[in-house]
Structures are given as structure tokens and as C-alpha cells.
Design a protein around this motif. Structure first.
Motif, PDB file in Angstrom:
ATOM      1  N   GLY A 178       0.802  -1.225   0.000  1.00  0.00           N
ATOM      2  CA  GLY A 178       0.000   0.000   0.000  1.00  0.00           C
ATOM      3  C   GLY A 178       0.828   1.263   0.000  1.00  0.00           C
ATOM      4  O   GLY A 178       0.277   2.370  -0.018  1.00  0.00           O
ATOM      5  N   THR A 179       2.155   1.149   0.014  1.00  0.00           N
ATOM      6  CA  THR A 179       3.039   2.308   0.050  1.00  0.00           C
ATOM      7  C   THR A 179       2.790   3.222  -1.147  1.00  0.00           C
ATOM      8  O   THR A 179       2.744   2.765  -2.292  1.00  0.00           O
ATOM      9  CB  THR A 179       4.506   1.857   0.029  1.00  0.00           C
ATOM     10  N   ILE A 180       2.629   4.511  -0.872  1.00  0.00           N
ATOM     11  CA  ILE A 180       2.512   5.515  -1.932  1.00  0.00           C
ATOM     12  C   ILE A 180       3.887   6.135  -2.122  1.00  0.00           C
ATOM     13  O   ILE A 180       4.417   6.789  -1.210  1.00  0.00           O
ATOM     14  CB  ILE A 180       1.475   6.596  -1.584  1.00  0.00           C
ATOM     15  N   ASN A 181       4.484   5.900  -3.269  1.00  0.00           N
ATOM     16  CA  ASN A 181       5.847   6.376  -3.503  1.00  0.00           C
ATOM     17  C   ASN A 181       5.883   7.839  -3.939  1.00  0.00           C
ATOM     18  O   ASN A 181       4.943   8.323  -4.592  1.00  0.00           O
ATOM     19  CB  ASN A 181       6.533   5.493  -4.554  1.00  0.00           C
ATOM     20  N   PRO A 182       6.961   8.547  -3.612  1.00  0.00           N
ATOM     21  CA  PRO A 182       7.083   9.971  -3.959  1.00  0.00           C
ATOM     22  C   PRO A 182       7.496  10.145  -5.417  1.00  0.00           C
ATOM     23  O   PRO A 182       8.641  10.502  -5.729  1.00  0.00           O
ATOM     24  CB  PRO A 182       8.165  10.462  -2.990  1.00  0.00           C
ATOM     25  N   VAL A 183       6.573   9.913  -6.315  1.00  0.00           N
ATOM     26  CA  VAL A 183       6.894   9.861  -7.739  1.00  0.00           C
ATOM     27  C   VAL A 183       7.458  11.183  -8.241  1.00  0.00           C
ATOM     28  O   VAL A 183       8.406  11.208  -9.029  1.00  0.00           O
ATOM     29  CB  VAL A 183       5.647   9.446  -8.551  1.00  0.00           C
ATOM     30  N   ARG A 184       6.900  12.287  -7.785  1.00  0.00           N
ATOM     31  CA  ARG A 184       7.399  13.583  -8.261  1.00  0.00           C
ATOM     32  C   ARG A 184       8.884  13.768  -7.941  1.00  0.00           C
ATOM     33  O   ARG A 184       9.674  14.222  -8.770  1.00  0.00           O
ATOM     34  CB  ARG A 184       6.596  14.719  -7.622  1.00  0.00           C
ATOM     35  N   GLU A 185       9.246  13.407  -6.719  1.00  0.00           N
ATOM     36  CA  GLU A 185      10.642  13.536  -6.293  1.00  0.00           C
ATOM     37  C   GLU A 185      11.549  12.620  -7.114  1.00  0.00           C
ATOM     38  O   GLU A 185      12.638  13.011  -7.541  1.00  0.00           O
ATOM     39  CB  GLU A 185      10.744  13.200  -4.808  1.00  0.00           C
ATOM     40  N   LEU A 186      11.094  11.399  -7.345  1.00  0.00           N
ATOM     41  CA  LEU A 186      11.885  10.457  -8.135  1.00  0.00           C
ATOM     42  C   LEU A 186      12.011  10.932  -9.587  1.00  0.00           C
ATOM     43  O   LEU A 186      13.081  10.823 -10.198  1.00  0.00           O
ATOM     44  CB  LEU A 186      11.249   9.073  -8.087  1.00  0.00           C
ATOM     45  N   ALA A 187      10.909  11.431 -10.130  1.00  0.00           N
ATOM     46  CA  ALA A 187      10.935  11.912 -11.511  1.00  0.00           C
ATOM     47  C   ALA A 187      11.882  13.096 -11.668  1.00  0.00           C
ATOM     48  O   ALA A 187      12.598  13.201 -12.677  1.00  0.00           O
ATOM     49  CB  ALA A 187       9.521  12.297 -11.956  1.00  0.00           C
ATOM     50  N   LYS A 188      11.897  13.967 -10.683  1.00  0.00           N
ATOM     51  CA  LYS A 188      12.796  15.125 -10.733  1.00  0.00           C
ATOM     52  C   LYS A 188      14.252  14.668 -10.754  1.00  0.00           C
ATOM     53  O   LYS A 188      15.078  15.187 -11.522  1.00  0.00           O
ATOM     54  CB  LYS A 188      12.534  16.036  -9.542  1.00  0.00           C
ATOM     55  N   ALA A 189      14.569  13.672  -9.909  1.00  0.00           N
ATOM     56  CA  ALA A 189      15.942  13.155  -9.866  1.00  0.00           C
ATOM     57  C   ALA A 189      16.310  12.478 -11.182  1.00  0.00           C
ATOM     58  O   ALA A 189      17.431  12.639 -11.681  1.00  0.00           O
ATOM     59  CB  ALA A 189      16.096  12.183  -8.698  1.00  0.00           C
ATOM     60  N   CYS A 190      15.388  11.723 -11.737  1.00  0.00           N
ATOM     61  CA  CYS A 190      15.647  11.064 -13.027  1.00  0.00           C
ATOM     62  C   CYS A 190      15.833  12.091 -14.135  1.00  0.00           C
ATOM     63  O   CYS A 190      16.753  11.984 -14.964  1.00  0.00           O
ATOM     64  CB  CYS A 190      14.499  10.116 -13.369  1.00  0.00           C
ATOM     65  N   ARG A 191      14.953  13.076 -14.165  1.00  0.00           N
ATOM     66  CA  ARG A 191      15.002  14.090 -15.230  1.00  0.00           C
ATOM     67  C   ARG A 191      16.326  14.864 -15.191  1.00  0.00           C
ATOM     68  O   ARG A 191      16.898  15.187 -16.236  1.00  0.00           O
ATOM     69  CB  ARG A 191      13.821  15.043 -15.084  1.00  0.00           C
ATOM     70  N   ALA A 192      16.832  15.136 -13.976  1.00  0.00           N
ATOM     71  CA  ALA A 192      18.094  15.869 -13.840  1.00  0.00           C
ATOM     72  C   ALA A 192      19.258  15.093 -14.431  1.00  0.00           C
ATOM     73  O   ALA A 192      20.282  15.690 -14.794  1.00  0.00           O
ATOM     74  CB  ALA A 192      18.353  16.171 -12.361  1.00  0.00           C
TER      75      ALA A 192
END
Length: 406
Positions: A178-192
Motif C-alpha cells: 500500500g506504500t505511496i511512492n514519492p513519484v514527483r521527487e523520483l521523476a525530478k531526480a531522473c530528469r536531472a
């Protein structure tokens, strides 16, 4: 709240049935959600009144079928806030969506020594396709670790985003924890770092607002049958520039512009990725499911499920000898558990005789089971049409089952 006081239960006809002469308590929503009357009637109406193939006929039924099918694409594009409807590819579900990215995007780009980063909590659908293409390219799939409470260790995920990583994949909501992952934070790191991020939204879309533009990911996959729609439906969203650079995964009818024995040219996305006759009625039903969710409101759904989730957490923690897997701070109403001395399959089988439907097994998450050192768990997963009374009945049924097992 009594079952009758939940105004949405009446919309789901199957909830009125009995199992083993007991009222059905359906706690297997992470596996598949039940369907509201509006969806059932939309599929029935399509076959009764509109049935024809899409994009192949100029007669009235063909035009009506195409309009209904493409209308569903418009609804789903709005539902996830796609920049354009042409970024929405219809698939048979999340598994097909991820395989499409694996073979159309990743495989042509992978080189020996490259890596694909995922997390320890992924469903097999976000592991196995990457392993298949990695094996062909001489690449490898690496996992980012999680904590014992079931939270992704974000700094470890980011630390693994080295130059060898050519794509990352993460579940938005874990189907086991049921964990909700911090997708925005992960996406920002990937995009960088110039690394595309794919998000498995199977468990998120029925419960949380999904805005792919705000999330900042590059690919987003979801499945229709968890979103109160028909089985065999789903979508892949991808940024337009990525889709334009991807070759088709399946070949056949309707994904082409021209065909000759000298060569073939392909249609523009999304139709380039939709070979053959689709599940037309299914997508009409999925469009109706989106309409239904919009009428209820994801804010309403979320509030109801958070309240039920808190109540379920307290109820399960009151059960002696119960071990709960996944206690992340940000968590959906999914509860995997074991009871001392009781096998998960035995528990699920006996609960079924009490009218309670829960899941048991590895939940297509072998690496996660290995992390916790167990072969299987039982899983109860809630939807907004469930009630506190059902939770009370469930906990009492567990007590009766334990007594039977000695």
C-alpha cells in the motif's frame, strides 16, 4: 456506518450477493475492483446497439463504434491530464503497456553493461519485461532497497541513478504494502540525469488523482479492471516525443500507413501501437468507469478510503499474533498480513467460507516476499464501497477461523 448508509454500494450489484450463505465481504480490490451498473450497462448497450469494428467502416454502426472507442481515449486523456489524446495508447493492461516500453523504447537503446533501475517492492510486471530485454542486450536490472516498514529509501534510489542506468521504473502504489511512492521527487531526480522514468499506476489510478504532467514522469501505465472497468483494458501514456521515436511492438492491421512487399510505413502514435481489432466494448466500458469515478469524485473516494484504512489498521493491530507488512506513512488501504501458526492459503480458504474474499500468495511480488523472508501473505484491500461493518465482520471471522485451526 451501516452497509446501507454507504450510498455507493447500490451501484455495484455483485455486493448484494451471498457466498456460502453469508453476505459477501469483498476485500480483494487490489486484485480487481467490482464494476458499477453504469459500466455493465455501457458494455451491454454497445453489443446490443452499436457493435461493429472501429476505423474500418463508413457505415453507421462502424462510425458509432469508432466514436465511442475514441471518445473513451478522450476521457482517459483528461483523467490523467495528458497533454494530448495522441499520447494515450490503449493496451490490454499495465503488463502490455510496460512490455511495449520494454521492447519499443528500451531494447533498441540498451547496450552491454547498461542498467534498468526498479525497486524491491515492484510487481512482476515491472520486473520481468525489463529482465527479458536486458538479457537480450547484455544489460541488467538492479533494485533499489526499501525499509522494513515498506518505504522506498529515496536517497538509495537516487544514488543508483548512475550513467549506466538507461531507464527507471517505480510503482506509484505498492500492490502488497500500500506504500505511496514519492513519484514527483523520483521523476525530478531522473530528469536531472536524463533518465526516463516509467510509473506503474495500476494501484494508484482508482484511488488517487493522477496528473502525468505534474508528476513529471515519462511513461505511465494503468489497468482498467482495477479502475472499476472491464478486464483486458488499460493504457500507456508517454511523452509525445518519446512515442514518435519508438518503433511499433506489434505489427498488423490499423497500425500502418502503407504496406507493400518493398516495405511498410507506420501510422502516427497512438495507432502505431494498436495493431489488430481492440477490445472495443471493454474500452467503452472503461470510459464509463472514468465517468463514474468522476461523478463520485476522487477526493470523495480518497477521503472514504483513508477513513476505512485507518479503521482497518487499528482493527488488525488488535488481533493477537497478527504481523502486518507495510506501515509507510503515506499508504493506501492495502493490508498484507500473516497470523502466527496459520498459512496464508488456509486463512484465505476458511475466510471464503465466512463470505470474506481476500487474496493469498506472493501477489506477483516474489522479490518483496524474499525481502520479508516469507513465501506468501494474506492481503485485504479496500475500496470506497467497503464499510466499517465489513471490517468488524472480517476481524470476527479471523477469530472464528483461528479457533477452527486450533
Amino acid at each position: 456506518m451501516s452497509p446501507d448508509s454507504n450510498p455507493y454500494r447500490k451501484d455495484f450489484p455483485i455486493l448484494a450477493r451471498r457466498v456460502h450463505d453469508k453476505p459477501l465481504v469483498y476485500f480483494d480490490n487490489a486484485n480487481t475492483a467490482q464494476k458499477p451498473t453504469a459500466v455493465i450497462e455501457a458494455v451491454d448497450r454497445f453489443y446490443r446497439e452499436t457493435n461493429a469494428n472501429v476505423a474500418r467502416a463508413v457505415h453507421s454502426l462502424g462510425e458509432a463504434a469508432t466514436s465511442a472507442y475514441e471518445g473513451a481515449r478522450d476521457k482517459l486523456a483528461r483523467f490523467i491530464n495528458a497533454n494530448t489524446r495522441d499520447e494515450v495508447i490503449f493496451t490490454g493492461g499495465t503488463t502490455q503497456a510496460i512490455n511495449t516500453v520494454a521492447y519499443s523504447y528500451a531494447l533498441p537503446r540498451l547496450q552491454p553493461g547498461d542498467e534498468i533501475l526498479v525497486t524491491t517492492m515492484e510487481h512482476h510486471a515491472n520486473i520481468v519485461p525489463w529482465q527479458l530485454v536486458a538479457a537480450r542486450a547484455g544489460a541488467k536490472v538492479i533494485p533499489a532497497p526499501i525499509t522494513p516498514s515498506g518505504e522506498l529509501i529515496v536517497e538509495e534510489f537516487v544514488a543508483r541513478l548512475n550513467p549506466r542506468v538507461k531507464l527507471a521504473g517505480v510503482t506509484h502504489v505498492s500492490n502488497v504494502l500500500g506504500t505511496i511512492n514519492p513519484v514527483r521527487e523520483l521523476a525530478k531526480a531522473c530528469r536531472a540525469r536524463g533518465i526516463p522514468l516509467l510509473v506503474d499506476g495500476s494501484q494508484a489510478a482508482p484511488h488517487l488523482p493522477v496528473d502525468v504532467q505534474a508528476l513529471g514522469c515519462d511513461f505511465y501505465a494503468l489497468t482498467g479492471h482495477k479502475l472499476f472497468g472491464p478486464t483486458g483494458t488499460g493504457l500507456l501514456w508517454a511523452r509525445r516525443e518519446l512515442l514518435a521515436a519508438m518503433p511499433p511492438f506489434f505489427g498488423g492491421g490499423e497500425m500502418i500507413r502503407t504496406v507493400s512487399f518493398d516495405g511498410t510505413t507506420f501510422a502516427d502514435p497512438p495507432h502505431r501501437f494498436e495493431a489488430g481489432t481492440p477490445n472495443i466494448a471493454g474500452f467503452v466500458g472503461l470510459g464509463a468507469a472514468v465517468d463514474y469515478v468522476n461523478r463520485v469524485g476522487l477526493d470523495t473516494i480518497g477521503a472514504m478510503e483513508r477513513e476505512l484504512g485507518a479503521y482497518m489498521t487499528d482493527a488488525l493491530k488488535s488481533v493477537p499474533g497478527l504481523r502486518l507488512f507495510g506501515e509507510a506513512k503515506e499508504k493506501a488501504a492495502v493490508f498484507s498480513f500473516l497470523i502466527d501458526g496459520v498459512h496464508a492459503h488456509d486463512l484465505a480458504t476458511l475466510l471464503d467460507h465466512e463470505g470474506v474474499a481476500v487474496r493469498s500468495g506472493h501477489h506477483c511480488a516474489h522479490p518483496l516476499m524474499q525481502f520479508y523472508g516469507v513465501p506468501a501473505t494474506a492481503r485485504a484491500s479496500l475500496a470506497f464501497y467497503n464499510t466499517r461493518e465489513e471490517i468488524d465482520f472480517f476481524v470476527a471471522a479471523i477469530a472464528r477461523v483461528r479457533k477452527l485451526l486450533g
